[in-house]
Structure formats: C-alpha cells, structure tokens
Design an enzyme around this catalytic site. Structure first.
Site, PDB file in Angstrom:
ATOM      1  N   GLY A 251      -0.454   4.630  -0.598  1.00  0.00           N
ATOM      2  CA  GLY A 251      -1.883   5.126  -0.168  1.00  0.00           C
ATOM      3  C   GLY A 251      -1.327   6.768   0.590  1.00  0.00           C
ATOM      4  O   GLY A 251      -0.009   7.098   0.276  1.00  0.00           O
ATOM      5  N   GLN A 252      -1.758   7.634   1.163  1.00  0.00           N
ATOM      6  CA  GLN A 252      -1.502   8.911   1.951  1.00  0.00           C
ATOM      7  C   GLN A 252      -0.189   8.669   2.718  1.00  0.00           C
ATOM      8  O   GLN A 252       0.526   9.393   3.116  1.00  0.00           O
ATOM      9  CB  GLN A 252      -2.537   8.938   2.836  1.00  0.00           C
TER      10      GLN A 252
ATOM     11  N   GLY B 233       0.659  -1.114  -0.303  1.00  0.00           N
ATOM     12  CA  GLY B 233       0.180   0.081   0.020  1.00  0.00           C
ATOM     13  C   GLY B 233       0.208   1.028   0.138  1.00  0.00           C
ATOM     14  O   GLY B 233       0.425   2.371   0.647  1.00  0.00           O
TER      15      GLY B 233
ATOM     16  N   LYS C 233     -11.142  -3.047  11.490  1.00  0.00           N
ATOM     17  CA  LYS C 233     -10.388  -3.143  12.388  1.00  0.00           C
ATOM     18  C   LYS C 233      -9.896  -3.789  13.652  1.00  0.00           C
ATOM     19  O   LYS C 233      -9.119  -3.609  14.320  1.00  0.00           O
ATOM     20  CB  LYS C 233      -9.772  -1.377  12.718  1.00  0.00           C
TER      21      LYS C 233
ATOM     22  N   ASP D 167       2.182  -2.134  -4.328  1.00  0.00           N
ATOM     23  CA  ASP D 167       0.312  -1.486  -4.577  1.00  0.00           C
ATOM     24  C   ASP D 167       0.338  -2.119  -5.069  1.00  0.00           C
ATOM     25  O   ASP D 167       0.750  -2.781  -6.223  1.00  0.00           O
ATOM     26  CB  ASP D 167       0.880   0.028  -4.569  1.00  0.00           C
ATOM     27  N   ILE D 168      -0.884  -2.215  -5.740  1.00  0.00           N
ATOM     28  CA  ILE D 168      -2.112  -2.967  -6.289  1.00  0.00           C
ATOM     29  C   ILE D 168      -1.848  -2.066  -7.743  1.00  0.00           C
ATOM     30  O   ILE D 168      -2.718  -2.617  -8.694  1.00  0.00           O
ATOM     31  CB  ILE D 168      -3.382  -3.147  -6.106  1.00  0.00           C
ATOM     32  N   ARG D 169      -2.085  -0.607  -7.873  1.00  0.00           N
ATOM     33  CA  ARG D 169      -1.588   0.058  -8.755  1.00  0.00           C
ATOM     34  C   ARG D 169      -0.261   1.188  -8.483  1.00  0.00           C
ATOM     35  O   ARG D 169       0.436   1.390  -7.570  1.00  0.00           O
ATOM     36  CB  ARG D 169      -2.784   1.423  -9.629  1.00  0.00           C
TER      37      ARG D 169
ATOM     38  N   TYR E 139     -15.381  -0.392   8.433  1.00  0.00           N
ATOM     39  CA  TYR E 139     -14.264  -0.313   7.890  1.00  0.00           C
ATOM     40  C   TYR E 139     -12.906  -0.688  10.094  1.00  0.00           C
ATOM     41  O   TYR E 139     -12.953  -1.142  10.236  1.00  0.00           O
ATOM     42  CB  TYR E 139     -13.602   1.761   7.963  1.00  0.00           C
TER      43      TYR E 139
ATOM     44  N   ASP F  78      -1.001  -7.502  -5.184  1.00  0.00           N
ATOM     45  CA  ASP F  78      -2.106  -7.682  -4.452  1.00  0.00           C
ATOM     46  C   ASP F  78      -2.316  -8.123  -3.501  1.00  0.00           C
ATOM     47  O   ASP F  78      -1.803  -9.476  -2.826  1.00  0.00           O
ATOM     48  CB  ASP F  78      -2.987  -7.850  -4.990  1.00  0.00           C
TER      49      ASP F  78
HETATM   50  N1  SER Z   1      -8.935   8.904   8.314  1.00  0.00           N
HETATM   51  C1  SER Z   1     -10.217   7.293   8.638  1.00  0.00           C
HETATM   52  C2  SER Z   1     -11.093   6.925   7.709  1.00  0.00           C
HETATM   53  O1  SER Z   1     -11.606   8.374   8.217  1.00  0.00           O
HETATM   54  C3  SER Z   1      -9.799   6.694   9.812  1.00  0.00           C
HETATM   55  O2  SER Z   1      -8.799   5.735   9.771  1.00  0.00           O
HETATM   56  O3  SER Z   1     -11.144   6.399   7.776  1.00  0.00           O
END
Ligand code: SER
Length: 313
Positions: free
Chosen positions: A12-13, A9, A147, A35-37, A143, A53
């Site tokens: 990503g950010q 990943g 987690k 990463d996947i892309r 989500y 992946d």
């Molecule tokens: N920043 C994340 C979200 O907003 C929280 O872990 O999904």
C-alpha cells in the site's frame, strides 16, 4: 540480536515506503513484506515477501513463527471513501486484523506493534482548528469508527496485558512512490500526477476544504521515531496526534502553478466532501512533541517541489 520485522499491507501507499526505509536501515533479509496481493516490481525485488490475509489468524501465526518475527507493522486497512461503500467488509478487515496482531502480542509471540490511526477518528462535533489530543471525537464515518475503536482496543491491550502497541493519527499522506487508494485525502496526490500529465485537475473536494496533510518522508520518520522511543516516554497508548501542514485544494493548486503556470483546477465535489467536512482542518501535535520529540520538516512548498521533481523522472 537483530529482530525480524513483519510489515502487513506492505504494497500500500505507506507500506511500500516503510518497507524500503526499514530495509535500507536494517538490511533486506530481516524485513518481511506481506500483503493480500503482490506489489510493484521494485518492492517485490527488494526482499522477502509473503502473500498473507491478515484477517486469517492461523496464516498470520504461521508466518510469524516461520520468520521468527518480533515486531509487526499492521498497515492493511480499508480507507474512508471505500469503507462507506462496503461497511461490513471495512469493519471486518480493519478490526479483525488488529485483533489478530494484538492477540499474538498478548500470547507473547511478538513483542511490539505499530498500528496506524487517522484524523478520521474525529467527527463533526470535534473542535476543527488545532484539534487537541484529547477532545470530543464521535466519528461519523465507517472508517473513523473502526479507527476510534481500534485506538480503544490498543490502549486496553496495553493496560490489561502489557502489550507494547504504538500508534499515530496520520493526516492525509502525500507521496510519489505508490498511489493511495480509496481515501478522502487522495486528491492531494492525484493533483500532482494530473498537473504533469494533463495540466488540469478536477478536484472532488471544494475549493475551501482545509485538511491536515503530511509528506510521506515525515510520516515514515514519525513512525520510526515513535517505534524507536524508550517505552517510558510513550504516555499515549491509543494514538498520537501529529501534524505538518494544512491546506485547501486551491492552495495546493497555487503552489503547483509556481512551477507549471498553465495548470488549472476545477471543482466537482462528490460524496467525499461530506467525509472531509467531518474532519479537523488542523491538528495540535504538542503531546507527540513533548513525549518523543516529534517535529515535522516538510511544508507545502517543499512537498510540491519533491512531488513534481520525482514524478517528472
Ligand atoms: N487518508 C485517509 C483517508 O482519506 C485518512 O486516514 O481515508
């Protein structure tokens, strides 16, 4: 001997900045981004990259063997707002990638894992202010459920199989190098971009929604400090609370107005409001402070300065 590190990943950010920081620290060759892309040009040019992946165990195992990987940072995940739209895809991505990495460690193919948790593990029945490390959780989002389950599995693999897995419950993360995607705290990044380009921003959260937030430099430093800590110091093998600041959309708007007086904010709350309402407004990070010496450095004023200064360039 220097150990090879795989970042999953990496585009990503968080992954982007983690990759840059680790490459600066240890040299580019031993930090393998995946990463996947493909990611942005700066990232792709900065060192080795593999398309991967993370839900494909065989592909992951192959990359780990090829590069003689010792440590994995698993940053791939579907965030809160997107996960509400695609619950099963979110569950499969967030859980299967974690199981794959945990199983590699159980089979002694890697020796250390970082996996990010989130303030999303908390829910509407959690004490909202100064939320303690150990408290009622009961997450109400897809989500958050993934987690919290992930935290339980990390602790289980540590206790049962001796897996060295470490984790942090990140608050909303604010950064200028890469945009977040699909989260509920994304407004706190978008607002800076719009302040500079349009001098106005429509917030998808209400004016008074207080959420825990952190500037990316603090988050990366926390991650590396936790990973570099002596294993005996790490008493929590689910995930540590960490904190830096808490603010509302109107407070961040006010801090922007100091530098851009004509900036204006309006409010049009959408489905992300309900997610934000189920999360804590502030976090007690005393366990992380006590166990491995965590201290934040960036408050809202400093974050706003960094964001506007860097985005202007
Ligand atoms: N920043 C994340 C979200 O907003 C929280 O872990 O999904």
């Amino acid at each position: 001997m220097q150990k090879n590190i795989l970042i999953i990943g990496a585009c990503g950010q968080i992954g982007t900045e983690l990759t840059f920081t680790l490459r600066e620290k240890h040299g580019s060759d031993i930090i393998i981004a995946s990463d996947i892309r493909e990611g942005n040009e700066n990232l792709m040019d900065s060192g080795p990259f593999e398309l991967l992946d993370a839900t494909d165990y065989d592909a992951l195992e192959e990359v780990v063997a090829y590069y003689e990987i010792d440590e994995v940072y698993l940053m791939a995940a579907m965030l809160s707002a997107t996960a509400e739209k695609f619950p099963m895809r979110a569950w499969n991505l967030n859980m299967n990638s974690l199981f794959n990495v945990l199983n590699l460690a159980k089979e002694k193919k890697i020796s250390k894992i970082f996996w990010p948790s989130s303030i999303a593990v908390f829910g509407p029945n959690t004490p909202r202010d100064n939320t303690p490390q150990n408290t009622i959780m009961e997450p109400s989002t897809v989500y958050g459920i993934s987690k919290q389950s992930g935290e339980r599995w990390c602790e289980y693999y540590h206790n049962k199989f001796g897996v060295d897995v470490r984790s942090i419950r990140y608050p909303g993360l604010i950064s200028w190098k890469t945009m977040p995607g699909g989260g509920t705290t994304d407004y706190a990044v978008e607002i800076y971009h719009k302040a500079l380009s349009d001098k106005t921003y429509t917030s998808f959260l209400r004016t008074d929604t207080t959420l825990p937030m952190m500037f990316m430099d603090d988050a990366i430093r926390a991650t590396l400090e936790l990973m570099e800590s002596d294993p005996d110091k790490i008493k929590v093998r689910s995930a540590y609370n960490i904190a830096a600041m808490s603010f509302t959309p109107s407070e961040v708007a006010e801090s922007i107005t100091v530098q851009i007086p004509e900036f204006e904010i309006t409010y049009e709350p959408d489905s992300r409001q309900a997610i934000a309402d189920s999360w804590p407004s502030s976090i007690d990070d005393s366990e992380a402070r006590k166990d491995w010496g965590w201290r934040s450095e960036f408050d809202l004023e400093r974050t706003t300065n960094e964001m506007l200064q860097n985005l202007r360039k």
